[in-house]
Enzyme design. Structure first.
Site, PDB file in Angstrom:
ATOM      1  N   HIS A 145     -22.958 -20.889  45.266  1.00  0.00           N
ATOM      2  CA  HIS A 145     -24.109 -20.861  46.152  1.00  0.00           C
ATOM      3  C   HIS A 145     -24.596 -22.565  46.147  1.00  0.00           C
ATOM      4  O   HIS A 145     -24.914 -23.072  47.406  1.00  0.00           O
ATOM      5  CB  HIS A 145     -25.450 -19.978  45.673  1.00  0.00           C
ATOM      6  CG  HIS A 145     -26.576 -20.066  46.469  1.00  0.00           C
ATOM      7  ND1 HIS A 145     -26.769 -18.993  47.314  1.00  0.00           N
ATOM      8  CD2 HIS A 145     -27.464 -21.125  46.660  1.00  0.00           C
ATOM      9  CE1 HIS A 145     -28.103 -19.471  47.921  1.00  0.00           C
ATOM     10  NE2 HIS A 145     -28.331 -20.499  47.472  1.00  0.00           N
ATOM     11  N   HIS A 149     -24.423 -25.542  49.074  1.00  0.00           N
ATOM     12  CA  HIS A 149     -25.791 -26.347  49.665  1.00  0.00           C
ATOM     13  C   HIS A 149     -25.374 -27.744  49.723  1.00  0.00           C
ATOM     14  O   HIS A 149     -25.708 -28.379  50.807  1.00  0.00           O
ATOM     15  CB  HIS A 149     -26.816 -26.392  48.595  1.00  0.00           C
ATOM     16  CG  HIS A 149     -27.878 -25.038  48.752  1.00  0.00           C
ATOM     17  ND1 HIS A 149     -28.180 -24.909  49.948  1.00  0.00           N
ATOM     18  CD2 HIS A 149     -28.351 -24.285  47.915  1.00  0.00           C
ATOM     19  CE1 HIS A 149     -29.126 -23.621  50.022  1.00  0.00           C
ATOM     20  NE2 HIS A 149     -28.994 -23.242  48.599  1.00  0.00           N
ATOM     21  N   GLU A 169     -29.602 -21.065  53.603  1.00  0.00           N
ATOM     22  CA  GLU A 169     -29.461 -20.055  52.624  1.00  0.00           C
ATOM     23  C   GLU A 169     -28.206 -19.025  52.501  1.00  0.00           C
ATOM     24  O   GLU A 169     -27.470 -18.703  51.720  1.00  0.00           O
ATOM     25  CB  GLU A 169     -30.824 -19.139  52.376  1.00  0.00           C
ATOM     26  CG  GLU A 169     -31.689 -19.901  51.632  1.00  0.00           C
ATOM     27  CD  GLU A 169     -31.063 -20.181  50.180  1.00  0.00           C
ATOM     28  OE1 GLU A 169     -30.734 -19.240  49.387  1.00  0.00           O
ATOM     29  OE2 GLU A 169     -31.002 -21.181  49.762  1.00  0.00           O
ATOM     30  N   HIS A 229     -35.588 -17.483  51.634  1.00  0.00           N
ATOM     31  CA  HIS A 229     -34.768 -16.765  50.707  1.00  0.00           C
ATOM     32  C   HIS A 229     -35.074 -15.259  51.016  1.00  0.00           C
ATOM     33  O   HIS A 229     -34.655 -14.068  50.479  1.00  0.00           O
ATOM     34  CB  HIS A 229     -35.345 -17.006  49.370  1.00  0.00           C
ATOM     35  CG  HIS A 229     -34.720 -18.194  48.874  1.00  0.00           C
ATOM     36  ND1 HIS A 229     -35.608 -19.383  48.792  1.00  0.00           N
ATOM     37  CD2 HIS A 229     -33.603 -18.482  48.392  1.00  0.00           C
ATOM     38  CE1 HIS A 229     -34.750 -20.435  48.192  1.00  0.00           C
ATOM     39  NE2 HIS A 229     -33.510 -19.827  47.702  1.00  0.00           N
TER      40      HIS A 229
HETATM   41  O1  LIG Z   1     -30.333 -22.500  45.678  1.00  0.00           O
HETATM   42  C1  LIG Z   1     -31.278 -21.834  45.923  1.00  0.00           C
HETATM   43  O2  LIG Z   1     -31.544 -21.641  46.851  1.00  0.00           O
HETATM   44  C2  LIG Z   1     -32.471 -21.476  44.926  1.00  0.00           C
HETATM   45  C3  LIG Z   1     -32.968 -22.746  44.626  1.00  0.00           C
HETATM   46  C4  LIG Z   1     -34.766 -22.671  44.255  1.00  0.00           C
HETATM   47  C5  LIG Z   1     -35.216 -23.954  43.821  1.00  0.00           C
HETATM   48  C6  LIG Z   1     -35.560 -24.929  44.966  1.00  0.00           C
HETATM   49  C7  LIG Z   1     -36.220 -26.018  44.553  1.00  0.00           C
HETATM   50  C8  LIG Z   1     -36.644 -26.435  43.123  1.00  0.00           C
HETATM   51  C9  LIG Z   1     -36.515 -25.383  42.147  1.00  0.00           C
HETATM   52  C10 LIG Z   1     -35.583 -24.172  42.523  1.00  0.00           C
HETATM   53  C11 LIG Z   1     -31.927 -21.000  43.440  1.00  0.00           C
HETATM   54  C12 LIG Z   1     -31.135 -19.448  43.921  1.00  0.00           C
HETATM   55  C13 LIG Z   1     -32.134 -18.654  44.447  1.00  0.00           C
HETATM   56  O3  LIG Z   1     -31.868 -18.029  45.343  1.00  0.00           O
HETATM   57  N1  LIG Z   1     -33.679 -18.547  43.794  1.00  0.00           N
HETATM   58  C14 LIG Z   1     -34.548 -17.739  44.686  1.00  0.00           C
HETATM   59  C15 LIG Z   1     -34.725 -16.613  44.009  1.00  0.00           C
HETATM   60  C16 LIG Z   1     -35.394 -16.830  42.576  1.00  0.00           C
HETATM   61  C17 LIG Z   1     -34.766 -17.175  41.629  1.00  0.00           C
HETATM   62  N2  LIG Z   1     -35.512 -17.294  40.431  1.00  0.00           N
HETATM   63  C18 LIG Z   1     -36.723 -17.127  40.876  1.00  0.00           C
HETATM   64  C19 LIG Z   1     -37.964 -17.264  40.208  1.00  0.00           C
HETATM   65  C20 LIG Z   1     -38.857 -16.743  40.736  1.00  0.00           C
HETATM   66  C21 LIG Z   1     -38.946 -16.392  42.183  1.00  0.00           C
HETATM   67  C22 LIG Z   1     -37.974 -16.330  42.925  1.00  0.00           C
HETATM   68  C23 LIG Z   1     -36.635 -16.721  42.067  1.00  0.00           C
HETATM   69  C24 LIG Z   1     -35.837 -18.530  45.038  1.00  0.00           C
HETATM   70  O4  LIG Z   1     -36.064 -19.722  44.128  1.00  0.00           O
HETATM   71  O5  LIG Z   1     -36.456 -17.962  45.449  1.00  0.00           O
HETATM   72  C25 LIG Z   1     -30.010 -19.481  44.303  1.00  0.00           C
HETATM   73  C26 LIG Z   1     -29.071 -18.382  43.728  1.00  0.00           C
HETATM   74  C27 LIG Z   1     -29.568 -17.852  42.589  1.00  0.00           C
HETATM   75  C28 LIG Z   1     -31.210 -19.012  42.503  1.00  0.00           C
HETATM   76 ZN   LIG Z   2     -30.077 -21.756  48.073  1.00  0.00          ZN
END
Ligand SMILES: O=C(O)[C@H](CCc1ccccc1)CC1(C(=O)N[C@@H](Cc2c[nH]c3ccccc23)C(=O)O)CCCC1
Ligand SMILES: [Zn+2]
Ligand SMILES: [Ca+2]
Ligand SMILES: [Ca+2]
Length: 304
Positions: A145, A149, A169, A229
């Site tokens: 993933h 990006h 996404e 997301h």
């Molecule tokens: O790459 C992405 O889209 C996400 C990147 C998030 C991010 C962006 C900027 C700064 C810091 C963090 C990370 C991932 C993601 O989908 N994150 C979601 C779900 C999530 C992961 N950990 C969390 C903790 C709290 C809330 C939501 C989340 C999000 O950030 O929404 C991708 C695969 C797994 C982690």
């Molecule tokens: Zn992502």
């Protein structure tokens, strides 16, 4: 002392042993892979639970990276190699920029950090808090993933907000499925380590984890860059429908051509449907099984 390309071993986040492409220099082994056909390398570093990047090289004295605090390093390094090989072997794409750019990963970012990200230059992984997540580099889905990006940034450049952001996404989730071909779940290997059978997202059943799976359920919100997301559930379901009707191989060829030829920074879901159809027509002809499969995949999620 001399330098050498070496092959080490390591234990990953889930306790699995794997071979690693390492490098020996002056008495130390590095998670530094020079074996790919790239001008750069695949290198893995640790932030040592602080937040300065890129951090210091992940090293070991005997080329056996089997300490508990090396597990995240091992998987970040190993899965980055798997993702590099996927793009090179499937599409002849040489790293995320197609010019052999170095792939840098940093693990042990922050303390109990329950997330991972691509910061425009490198991948960054938290260790998780042991309840919501374990080390996020422990999943090929997550690594795939994040690197995707970087590919999207260098190709379609889909703006990270609203529909183009949700599409961005979805492209990352979808290529993670193409690489893994094990299930239609994202993050199941690292999400809630104490609970079996759940995941962060599902492409086959987005609603299971609170995402819409039809345009009628699009969420208008200001948070998370306009719910990128959340609303990714809609194109994610279309991707699932596509794979179900025409299979992984035709689907991945269509998605890659759409990403590299037709999609652009402001492409919305309707433009994505058009891009996928144009790609299917180029590769298989209009009216082909593949073309019709793509058309119905998007119609079913309310995108025309
Ligand atoms: O790459 C992405 O889209 C996400 C990147 C998030 C991010 C962006 C900027 C700064 C810091 C963090 C990370 C991932 C993601 O989908 N994150 C979601 C779900 C999530 C992961 N950990 C969390 C903790 C709290 C809330 C939501 C989340 C999000 O950030 O929404 C991708 C695969 C797994 C982690
Ligand atoms: Zn992502
Ligand atoms: Ca998965
Ligand atoms: Ca779990």
């Amino acid at each position: 002392s001399y330098n050498a390309v070496t092959e080490g071993t390591g234990v990953g986040v889930l306790g699995d042993t794997k071979k690693l492409n390492t490098y020996y220099s002056s008495g130390t082994y590095y998670l530094y892979d020079t074996t790919k056909a790239m001008t750069g390398v695949i290198e893995t570093r640790t932030a040592k639970n602080l937040s300065s990047l890129p951090g210091s090289y992940s090293v070991d004295p005997d080329d056996n990276f089997n300490a508990t605090n090396q597990r995240a390093d091992v998987d970040a390094h190993y899965y980055a190699g798997v993702v590099y090989d996927y793009y090179k072997n499937t599409f002849n794409r040489n790293s995320f920029d197609n010019k052999g750019a170095t792939i840098t990963s940093t693990v042990h970012y922050g303390r109990n950090y329950n997330n991972a990200f691509w910061n425009g230059s490198q991948m960054v992984y938290g260790d998780g808090d042991g309840t919501t997540f374990t080390s996020l580099s422990g999943s090929l889905d997550v690594v795939g993933h994040e690197i995707t990006h970087a590919v999207t940034e260098r190709t379609a450049g889909l703006e990270y907000q609203g529909q183009s952001g949700a599409l961005n996404e979805s492209i990352s989730d979808t290529f993670a499925m193409f690489m893994d071909q094990k299930n239609f779940l994202i993050g199941e290997d690292v999400y809630t380590p104490k609970i079996a059978g759940d995941a962060l997202r599902s492409l086959s059943n987005p609603t299971q984890y609170g995402q819409p799976e039809n345009m009628s359920g699009y969420v208008n919100t200001t948070s998370d860059n306009g719910g990128v997301h959340t609303n990714s559930g809609i194109p994610n379901k279309a991707a699932y429908n596509t794979i179900q009707s025409i299979g992984y191989d035709a689907a991945q060829k269509i998605y890659y051509r759409a990403l590299t030829v037709y999609l652009s920074p402001k492409s919305n879901f309707s433009a994505a449907r058009a891009a996928m159809l144009a790609s299917a027509a180029d590769l298989y002809g209009t009216g082909s099984t593949q073309y019709n499969g793509v058309a119905s995949a998007w119609t079913k999620v309310g995108v025309n």
